[in-house]
Structures are given as structure tokens and as C-alpha cells.
Design an enzyme around this catalytic site. Sequence first.
Site: not given
Length: 412
Positions: A128, A205, A208, A231, A370
Site C-alpha cells: 500500500h 503492515d 489488512q 478496519k 492505493c
Amino acid sequence: MNGHIGGLDVERIRKDFPILTRTVGDRPLVYLDSAATSQKPQQVIDAESDFYAHHNANAHRGLYMLGEEATELFEGARANLARFFGAPGPETIVFTRGTTESMNLIAQGWGRRYLREGDEVLLTEMEHHSNIVPWQMTVAVTGATLRYIPLTDDGQLDLSRLGSLLTDRTKILSVTGMSNALGTITPLRQLIDAAHAVGAIVAVDGAQLAPHHAIDVTALGCEFLTFSGHKMLGPTSSGGLYGKAEVLDAMDPMFGGGEMIHEVFHDRSTYKPVPYKFEAGTMQIAQQVGLGAAVDYLDAIGMDVVRAHEEEITRYALDRLIDAGATVFGPKDPSIRGGAVSFWYKDVHPHDLATILNEDGVAIRAGHHCAQLVMRRFDTPATARASFYIYNTKEEVDVLVESLAKAESIFI
């Protein structure tokens, strides 16, 4: 609606989400954009509302009752998150507005202090933008260089040349745990072990991955994990960063201001210990309290159940989309991917597709997500993306596929 998927009682879950009773025109809302932001259960809405209604004050400031209550709730959320991610203690959780701010904190607070000319930062081509742009800004001022792990044709990391990409010049590997554009789940354990073998540290990261997968940062051994509360059922502007205590302690703060200082002199200041040296000014107190409630909600379900539901509904969606003639990007095996499913449907541009689907109450994402490096790798200007969470049903997948046929009849 379908009842149980992967052991999850979806019908019962849906009753906790007031927004799912909305209609778009005369059609029920079918929300398939949870990779962008998840919907919020009533329990989270109530936790944030209750803070403002009954406990609102600035945390760590007031010695009066409301101030003490605000501090207790704020720090309670921190402890909740530490437990949720298997962190050794609450002091390793830094509150931020989410993954973007957390990655900037790592790139500035660690990267600008420790990277030098000749050093390398290793990323992947599925990242991302929030895990690319901060590093581009950092290497521009430190003289370090960026390198990228490429992708295979089925949207997985191509690790065939990992030994030449991950060397003693690599100081940090910063990698997504799950791609927002391809759904790919990365082999974190393998990557972390390989990075540590050459003396590099690892930032994950988790934007997600965290909403859908159980994560134990102690078992993983990563130095950093970022997460976005919005999220994972939490409020917007909630989230944060896990960091190993000794690494956080050696970093510089990104923001200066009130509450993060120990002493201020005319020419210098000293800072509070971690995590507080990174939390300048009035923080997102109510939002982080709401995130604490979101973690409780996910815990009550069980992350293994969350993951099982995602695998089953993703398998169903992949089968239905491919059968309908869609080109799906990313792995086709639900066991190695998440529920963010990007696709191109025949000759209908994703933006046109999303517009027509909206008329049927179906909310999907259309664009580059993104992740422009991914789009270039697969030679596509954009994709449509349907992404699933605990409140989605197979019946909603059916509505999506039926709406695709409608779009085809209009544009082709």
C-alpha cells in the site's frame, strides 16, 4: 440470509450493525468494502458515545474524577490491544491514527535516525502507498536506497531472489501481512527469519491482516506491527503501533508538544518513556476506547472463527466471479489469501461497474486501491474490489454477481 458460515452465526452478527438495516433506494445495502473501512457494531458505537456522555476529560491530565476515569479507559484500551496482539506489555503499544501514521512514525523516528548512505530498505511490489511513500521520503534525506521484492503472475511474492535482495546492507524489511489489492497473505515467519539472519529489523503492515487473522507479535518476532482500528470494527482515527520496547526506546518522536515531555528547557527537552514520548498533545481518547470495545467484540467471536468465515465466503466469491467471466487478480486458493477480491469484469471499466452496482445497493471499491505498483505489475489501470468481513453472506455475493450481469447488459 445465509445462517452459519465457517462456524459464525452471521445472522446474529448482522443484528449488531445498525447500518446494515439501511437501504439504497429500494434495495438493501450490500456492503462489500470492508478493506477500505469496516462497519461498526453497536457495542463500539456505545463505548465511544458513553465516553463522551459520562467520562469525557483529557487523559493523563486531570486529578479530578473524570480525568482519572478517562485515563483508566484510555489505558485499558492499550492493555486490551497488547493482549490481543500477544505483546509483552502495554508499554509496547503506541496509539496513532492508524497504519499510515504508524508507518510514518517508523520511517521518521527510526529510519531518519539510523539509516545512512549505502543502507537499503526492502519493500515489496504489493505494498500500500502508506508503506512506500514514507520510506521514499526517508531515503531522500538519508541517502539510503529502496529495493523491492517482485510479484509472481498469481500475485504472490517472488522469493526466488530473496538472497540477493536481503543482504547485510538491508537495515529494515517493511512488508504487508496481507495485500489490500490482491488479498495475498505473505509468509511472514519466513521473511522475518531471513531478515533477522542478515541483521535487519522488520516492520509489518497489519492493516489488512489484523482484522482477519490472529496475530502474536511475540511469536512472530517482528520489531514493529502497525494496525488501523477502523478496519477492525473500531472508530476512525483509532489504531496504533506495536514496537519492541528496546527499539521504541531508541527511536526519536515524530511529534513534539504537550504531554510527551519530561522537562523543557530553553534549548532542549527531555521526553517521557515509551509509549508516551510518541503521543504528543490530546490523543484520540474516545476513539481508542471504542477500539478497545472492538477488540472485545472480536475476542468474543474468536479470531479463528473470523478467519474460517473469511475463507469460506472468499472461496464462494472466487468461484462465482470466475464462473461469471470475471478476471480475478491474486491467488485463487482461499487458504493463502484474504477476502479482498480484486477483479476486472469483461470490458466494463471498474468505475462504471461500481456506479451500476450502487443502483442495486452494492457497495464495492473501484480504482487502484492505493497500490499503483500492483496495477502496473498486472498492466491494469484499476480493478473492482469486493472485500468481505464477518457480517457478509453468500447471498450478498449472489447479489453482486447478479448485478454484474446487469452492468454487462448496459455497457456491452
